[in-house]
Design an enzyme around this catalytic site. Sequence first.
Site, PDB file in Angstrom:
ATOM      1  NE  ARG A 112       0.386   1.427   4.499  1.00  0.00           N
ATOM      2  CZ  ARG A 112       1.157   2.317   5.073  1.00  0.00           C
ATOM      3  NH1 ARG A 112       1.789   3.224   4.341  1.00  0.00           N
ATOM      4  NH2 ARG A 112       1.358   2.314   6.372  1.00  0.00           N
ATOM      5  NE  ARG A 215      -2.055   4.991   4.648  1.00  0.00           N
ATOM      6  CZ  ARG A 215      -1.846   4.757   5.940  1.00  0.00           C
ATOM      7  NH1 ARG A 215      -2.208   3.614   6.476  1.00  0.00           N
ATOM      8  NH2 ARG A 215      -1.263   5.662   6.697  1.00  0.00           N
ATOM      9  CB  THR A 259       5.879   5.919  10.386  1.00  0.00           C
ATOM     10  OG1 THR A 259       4.462   5.901  10.191  1.00  0.00           O
ATOM     11  CG2 THR A 259       6.211   6.044  11.851  1.00  0.00           C
TER      12      THR A 259
HETATM   13  P1  ADP Z   1      -1.530  -0.029   6.981  1.00  0.00           P
HETATM   14  O1  ADP Z   1      -0.916  -1.177   6.293  1.00  0.00           O
HETATM   15  O2  ADP Z   1      -2.409   0.756   6.068  1.00  0.00           O
HETATM   16  O3  ADP Z   1      -0.506   0.775   7.710  1.00  0.00           O
HETATM   17  P2  ADP Z   1      -2.562  -1.798   9.083  1.00  0.00           P
HETATM   18  O4  ADP Z   1      -1.234  -2.239   9.587  1.00  0.00           O
HETATM   19  O5  ADP Z   1      -3.581  -1.449  10.120  1.00  0.00           O
HETATM   20  O6  ADP Z   1      -2.512  -0.537   8.126  1.00  0.00           O
HETATM   21  O7  ADP Z   1      -3.136  -2.953   8.163  1.00  0.00           O
HETATM   22  C1  ADP Z   1      -4.345  -2.774   7.500  1.00  0.00           C
HETATM   23  C2  ADP Z   1      -5.009  -4.081   7.149  1.00  0.00           C
HETATM   24  O8  ADP Z   1      -4.254  -4.729   6.145  1.00  0.00           O
HETATM   25  C3  ADP Z   1      -5.115  -5.056   8.309  1.00  0.00           C
HETATM   26  O9  ADP Z   1      -6.341  -5.743   8.257  1.00  0.00           O
HETATM   27  C4  ADP Z   1      -3.983  -6.022   8.025  1.00  0.00           C
HETATM   28  O10 ADP Z   1      -4.189  -7.297   8.591  1.00  0.00           O
HETATM   29  C5  ADP Z   1      -4.048  -6.071   6.523  1.00  0.00           C
HETATM   30  N1  ADP Z   1      -2.817  -6.566   5.915  1.00  0.00           N
HETATM   31  C6  ADP Z   1      -1.576  -6.063   6.029  1.00  0.00           C
HETATM   32  N2  ADP Z   1      -0.688  -6.809   5.347  1.00  0.00           N
HETATM   33  C7  ADP Z   1      -1.407  -7.805   4.770  1.00  0.00           C
HETATM   34  C8  ADP Z   1      -1.067  -8.906   3.936  1.00  0.00           C
HETATM   35  N3  ADP Z   1       0.171  -9.103   3.526  1.00  0.00           N
HETATM   36  N4  ADP Z   1      -2.071  -9.731   3.563  1.00  0.00           N
HETATM   37  C9  ADP Z   1      -3.350  -9.515   3.940  1.00  0.00           C
HETATM   38  N5  ADP Z   1      -3.724  -8.505   4.729  1.00  0.00           N
HETATM   39  C10 ADP Z   1      -2.758  -7.664   5.139  1.00  0.00           C
HETATM   40  N1  IOM Z   2       1.043   5.392  11.763  1.00  0.00           N
HETATM   41  C1  IOM Z   2       0.498   5.446  13.059  1.00  0.00           C
HETATM   42  N2  IOM Z   2      -0.815   4.829  13.049  1.00  0.00           N
HETATM   43  N3  IOM Z   2       1.348   4.905  14.147  1.00  0.00           N
HETATM   44  C2  IOM Z   2       2.762   5.008  13.940  1.00  0.00           C
HETATM   45  C3  IOM Z   2       0.757   5.251  15.418  1.00  0.00           C
HETATM   46  C4  IOM Z   2       1.706   5.170  16.626  1.00  0.00           C
HETATM   47  O1  IOM Z   2       2.338   6.188  16.919  1.00  0.00           O
HETATM   48  O2  IOM Z   2       1.774   4.087  17.289  1.00  0.00           O
END
Ligand code: ADP
Ligand code: IOM
Length: 343
Positions: A112, A215, A259
Amino acid sequence: MDYPTFPADCRSMLCRFLTPEVFDALRGVQTSNGFTLEQAIRSGVENPDSSIGVYAGDGESYILYAALFDPIIEAYHGFHPSDTHRSDLDPGRLNAPNPDPEGEFILSTRIRVGRNVAGFPLGPAITREQRDEIETRVAAGLETLTDDLAGRYYPLTGMSPETQRALIEDHFLFKEGDRFLESAGLNRDWPSGRGLYHNHDKTFLVWVNEEDQMRIISMQPGGDIAAVFRRLVRAVRAIESRVPFARSAHLGYLTSCPTNLGTAMRASVHIALPKLAEDYERFEAICAKHHLQIRGIHGEHSESVGGVYDISNRRRLGVTEVEAAQEMVEGVVELIAEEKHLR
Ligand code: ADP
Ligand code: IOM
């Protein structure tokens, strides 16, 4: 506002870098959108278990609050204020044969990028009207995409709780009520202005007005990282020709959380590493060597289930998109080799 106090066990970057001197120098400073230091640090003050704890309300926040943001950016990405960010979205330069052709370890791959719309404040400082305008513009642009990127925009307003829950559970949609985002002012007027676009197969998705205004996500089952990257690049280029992205020459794509600056890219696999996870120190050491981050399977601030982890590139600024994805690929190759060795 007085200088905040943090619990003794606080490990966030905010409590590490917000010294009384920095606080005194920045209190009272406001950006032209009226965004204050108090707003920038509220998430980390109210949630001492944040990893970072600060948010920007606009591009100007990164300049006016540089005494706080710069050391955080350097500690997180290894990017010094005098460094220059470079972009490389050429899939031809990514060397990523599937690290798990038998499908034994990698459940799925997701890449993403975060993007915000040029000319608007970022989410923490945006007004309801501006947020709604962005939703309208982005949804209209997305609905003109064609071929495998063609799909529909689903606003959160009016979505049934069952559909919403299923989309979250299946990793397609952002969660609701995140307390870190709540304190950052990113959940104001919920659910108005938020929604999800996806193509028919749910291999290309766009989250609208969550932590960032967009996103842009490419994902699919298995470990064909190159295919996921290629689709992402096509999608990003198609969207950019419809909606202009907020960008700075120094910091790359501008995002609400430091980040995510630069590439704003997180390339991840969901991978089963039950044996290696029993030796968590060794697992962490391999990840650290490749600049990888370990998350649980429901995203940031979640836990692993059944030895399955979300492994992604940690650095996003000062590395190109190709380099960030390459770091992930190489780390995953080593993690799989280690897991095989242990079983
Ligand atoms: P972001 O990636 O936008 O920073 P999150 O860490 O909260 O946000 O992840 C968003 C969603 O994407 C969550 O449901 C997570 O489990 C899912 N996700 C992340 N990586 C993968 C992957 N490789 N395969 C499937 N789902 C994923
Ligand atoms: N990106 C953001 N959600 N994360 C870094 C939050 C935090 O400070 O833990």
